[in-house]
Structures are given as structure tokens and as C-alpha cells.
Design an enzyme around this catalytic site. Structure first.
Site, mmCIF file in Angstrom:
data_model
loop_
_atom_site.group_PDB
_atom_site.id
_atom_site.type_symbol
_atom_site.label_atom_id
_atom_site.label_comp_id
_atom_site.label_asym_id
_atom_site.label_seq_id
_atom_site.Cartn_x
_atom_site.Cartn_y
_atom_site.Cartn_z
ATOM 1 C CB ALA A 240 -0.881 -0.057 1.415
ATOM 2 N N GLY A 242 3.938 1.691 -1.279
ATOM 3 C CA GLY A 242 4.787 1.837 -2.467
ATOM 4 C C GLY A 242 5.738 0.553 -2.615
ATOM 5 C CE LYS A 259 7.885 0.163 3.851
ATOM 6 N NZ LYS A 259 7.334 -0.493 4.620
ATOM 7 C CG ASP A 350 5.049 -9.669 14.582
ATOM 8 O OD1 ASP A 350 4.621 -10.790 14.892
ATOM 9 O OD2 ASP A 350 4.747 -9.035 13.331
#
Length: 504
Positions: A240, A242, A259, A350
Site C-alpha cells: 500500500a 509503495g 523502501k 512480533d
């Protein structure tokens, strides 16, 4: 026997389980769960009762009604927050963020949103108005709601495929706060002195998007990124926010990942401004480090990160068999990264094999925090914070929720290295959340085959009582890690996994 066959795990069969979520009726905004005289669980919104379906048995509902409530509350809140506050990157989290998040979950229980079905949450429509009865044979859920890992060729009885929460379930970190709110997000005593003005940057108010872009541009590299890096003919993924692509540093030939963040899609530019400053100060040999940042085309932010050529640890755990000494080596490296983050008041939330990247020389680095999130571009696999299968019980119960959630997740990652996958992987997310919360410590298939040192290490990681769970510093001194093998012994496993996955 061939080289790859020596390491290869046996394939396992696949099964499909989809959470069936129906439409609600009889809206009641007062959620108070009880068991009536007939032994029936009452007080939950109709939409929540339909979500339970066959995932939580009647006996389980009667035995643990409060846990059922907590799991459904957390699951539905996750969907709601993921829908209304989608983030294209995961910002750094502190224990103060967790406290604020817990308050918001409590408020959610008294809101109309708590009584919406999954579909109405995702669409923004209310379920309070009467509906025409739908075809009973029509599922209200859809497999596309559950993006999954690539198939996992593993040894054991658990499933091959990960069924993550809906792709809408992104980071639960609360960032939807009034700009005029003067509550500090970060406790300066928790962070190092280099970040002393982070709170000021993050809580600035009254600035326009153009002002924030100007601030971001001022702290980024003012040069032309093409003067520093040559783009390789290799895209690493897209999402979403890029594209993520590989590039080579013109100065030293180092491969990097860049990124490309489309700033027009970022609604919290104050957080981005703060994050760049923080990430410039976060440097550690076991983190996928931020290297540079550029503003290009006026509204795109290019974030340059390290790129590891060995791929994720997931490939190794699903395709090969690891020795205890190799498991110890990985744990030692990951713990150093966790300890570094914890010392700076930061919680990862995570930790799992997908977020541990390897170099071909056996280098081990933790990713997926701050700008590192989705550095390989796999944004389709964004999940609920913690990912259910690696999630500590206190994430749902909110009891003493803090840094030690990362230690629990490390323990589950050890199970991955032993068995090829985490516990409950065959279960849909809602049931997995219930089992984690109700059962606490999971059973480990190969427990009796493990050395006493590894058993002791896992015991310290997977303590349900947070006070008894080890800290990163405690575990770094554990005797299990003293017998770790050299990192270069991971190289044959990495090569074997690449060959079997056709990544060479």
C-alpha cells in the site's frame, strides 16, 4: 544421498479452516458475560456469538467464559482499529503505548462498534438496523480475508499453511491521538539521551502536511539518492505504501533495500518525522539497520535499509533440521537485539522466524520494527500485532503486558526451530487466540528428546506468570547459550533451504 535431501523435512498435508463470521441481531450495548442456570454463556453481542461458531466448544465456553469474552473483545477491536487506522509502517512501541492501547480496548467494550459484525466493521456500516435473512448456506467470510504464508513443507502433524488474521489487522499501536494532546508518548527515562527531543518532535501540533514534509526533508540526506546508490534490476515487493527494491551502494558495493514510501498515503507525518530521528540512533549488529533516507519527487520518502542475502529464518526452519547448538546460536543473536531494544524502552511485539533475517555467512538480524517493517516488501502479509500463533497470553488478558511479550515469542520461535512451525498453526486465528489464552504454555512435540539445558531455557521463555519469565539479560547468561555453534554452521542450512525453495 543428495546434499538437499540430507537436510529436507518431510512434507505435511494441508488443511483448510476458515473462521465463519455471521451477521448480528438484537444489539445490546452492555457487555456483561455470565453463565445462566442452564449453563449457557450469555451477555455477548449476537455478532460475537456467531463468530464463535464451531471454533470454541460449548464446554470451553462454560469453563472459561471470561477468556472467551477477552478473546472476542481483542479480536474484534483489532479488526476495528486495523480498518480505521491503517498504517503503512510500524512505528516503535513503548510500554506507555501499551497502557494507552489497553484504555482504548476498555472504552471499545462500551461502544456501538463492539456490536458490529466483522463485515460491518470493515465496511464502516452499522449492524443495528434490521436485516433481511441471508441464505444460510452462504458464508459471510471469505478466504481472501486471510492472507497466508507460502506453503510450509514441514515435518509433523501440524498444517503447512499459516492462516493469519485479516490483512486489515495491521499494527494495533494507537496513533489516532489529538495533536493537541500533551500526554507524552515516550518516557525519556526509558530512552537514551540521544533521543531527548523525540517527544517534542512527535507531539508537535499546528503543523500542516507541508510543514512536516519540510521538517522531514531537513533531517534526511539532502543529496540525490542516485549519486549514492545504483538500482538493481530486482524488485523486492510492493504494498500500500509503495515499492521496495534492491540497490547497490556506489561507494562500497553493499547491497541495500530501499523502501519507497508514498507520503500522500501517510496520515501521521509527525510519527514519520519522529521515527527517522529515532532510527538514526538505533544501531546494532543484530538489527536490520536504517542506513539513510531521502525525499524524492517532493512527496516520496526513500528509506535505505540493510539487505540480507540469506533470506528469512522461516525458510531454514521449514525446510531443514536444526541442531540444538544452531538453535542456541540464533537465540543468542536474537536476544542481543531484543535486549538492545528493551534497554531503550522499546518492545518489538512480533518476534518470529519471518522477522529474523540471515546472511549467507550466518549473520542473524531482527527486522520488522520502525522503518524496518516489511523491508522485503511483503506487505500483503501484515498481521495483528504479535501474530496470534506467537502471541503471549497477557496480550489478550492485558495483565502485566510489557517487554516480556518478546521473550514469550522467542520461546515460540524455538518451537518453530524444533518442529518447523508454531503451536496451533492448524487453527484459525480466533481459536488460536483462545487456546493460547486458555492453555497458556503449549505442548512441545519433541520435549522428551531435548537436552535439559534447552528444556530449562524454554521454561524461562514460556512462563505464563510474567514475573517468572526471564528477561533478555537473564537469558543471555543462560547455560544453554554457552554451547552455541558458530554462525557459519548455518550456511549449509541456508543453502539447502534456498535450493529446495528454488531461490538460488
Amino acid at each position: 544421498m543428495s546434499f538437499s535431501a540430507f537436510f529436507k523435512r518431510k512434507p505435511a498435508r494441508e488443511e483448510n479452516n476458515i473462521a465463519i463470521i455471521g451477521t448480528p441481531t438484537n444489539v445490546n450495548h452492555d457487555i456483561h458475560v455470565t453463565v445462566n442456570e442452564k449453563g449457557i454463556l450469555t451477555g455477548l453481542p449476537s455478532a460475537w456469538m456467531r463468530q464463535i461458531g464451531t471454533q470454541i466448544t460449548k464446554d470451553e465456553q462454560l469453563e472459561n467464559p471470561q477468556i472467551v469474552k477477552q478473546v472476542l473483545q481483542y479480536y474484534n477491536y483489532s479488526i476495528k482499529k486495523g480498518n480505521e487506522n491503517v498504517q503503512e509502517y510500524k512505528h516503535i512501541v513503548t510500554e506507555k503505548d501499551i497502557v494507552e492501547e489497553s484504555k482504548q480496548i476498555d472504552l471499545y467494550m462500551h461502544s456501538k462498534d463492539a456490536h458490529k459484525s466483522k463485515e460491518s466493521i470493515l465496511s464502516g456500516k452499522s449492524d443495528e438496523s434490521p436485516r433481511v435473512k441471508e441464505d444460510s448456506n452462504k458464508s459471510t467470510d471469505n478466504r481472501s480475508s486471510f492472507p497466508s504464508r507460502p506453503p510450509r513443507k514441514i515435518d509433523g502433524t501440524n498444517l503447512v499453511q499459516t492462516k493469519n488474521l485479516a490483512q486489515n489487522l495491521v499494527d494495533l499501536t494507537l496513533v489516532d491521538k489529538d495533536k493537541n494532546d500533551d500526554i507524552e508518548i515516550r518516557n525519556k527515562s526509558e530512552t537514551n539521551s540521544d533521543l531527548s527531543d523525540d517527544d517534542f518532535l512527535r507531539r508537535r501540533s499546528g503543523l500542516s502536511d507541508e510543514d512536516y514534509m519540510a521538517e522531514i526533508k531537513n533531517i534526511c540526506n539532502p543529496g540525490d539518492p542516485y549519486d549514492y546508490y545504483e538500482r538493481c534490476n530486482k524488485d523486492l515487493g510492493s504494498g500500500a505504501s509503495g515499492m521496495v527494491f534492491a540497490a547497490e551502494c556506489r561507494k562500497n558495493g553493499q547491497l541495500v533495500a530501499i523502501k519507497d514510501i508514498d507520503m500522500t498515503k501517510q496520515h501521521k507525518k509527525d510519527l514519520l518525522l519522529s521515527e527517522i530521528k529515532i532510527m538514526k540512533n538505533f544501531k546494532h549488529k543484530n538489527l536490520v539497520n536504517f542506513l539513510d533516507a531521502f525525499v524524492v519527487y517532493e512527496d516520496h520518502l526513500w528509506v535505505v535499509m540493510e539487505l540480507l542475502d540469506g533470506g528469512p529464518l522461516t525458510d531454514v526452519v521449514t525446510e531443514t533440521v536444526m541442531k540444538e547448538g544452531q538453535i542456541a546460536a540464533v537465540c543468542f543473536e536474537v536476544l542481543q537485539a531484543i535486549n538492545y531494544l528493551h534497554d531503550r524502552g522499546t518492545i518489538h511485539r512480533d518476534i518470529k522466524s519471518d522477522n529474523v533475517l540471515l546472511g549467507m555467512d550466518g549473520t542473524v538480524k531482527v527486522t520488522d520494527f520502525g522503518f524496518c517493517a516489511n523491508v522485503i516488501g511483503n506487505e500483503q502479509r501484515e498481521t495483528m500485532v504479535g501474530t496470534p500463533y506467537w502471541m503471549a497470553p497477557e496480550v489478550v488478558t492485558r495483565q502485566k503486558y510489557g517487554k516480556k511479550v518478546d521473550i514469550w515469542s522467542l520461546g515460540i520461535m524455538i518451537v518453530e526451530m524444533l518442529d518447523g512451525e508454531p503451536p496451533y498453526l492448524r487453527e484459525p486465528p480466533l481459536r488460536a487466540l483462545y487456546l493460547i489464552t486458555a492453555n497458556g504454555r503449549p505442548k512441545i512435540i519433541r520435549w522428551m528428546e531435548l537436552s535439559s539445558k534447552l528444556q530449562s531455557f524454554i521454561d524461562l521463555c514460556l512462563q505464563v506468570d510474567v514475573d517468572k519469565r526471564g528477561t533478555a539479560k537473564d537469558l543471555l547468561n543462560h547455560e544453554f547459550l554457552q554451547n552455541r555453534m558458530e554462525l557459519k554452521t548455518l550456511t549449509p542450512l541456508i543453502k539447502a533451504a534456498k535450493k529446495m525453495l528454488h531461490k538460488t
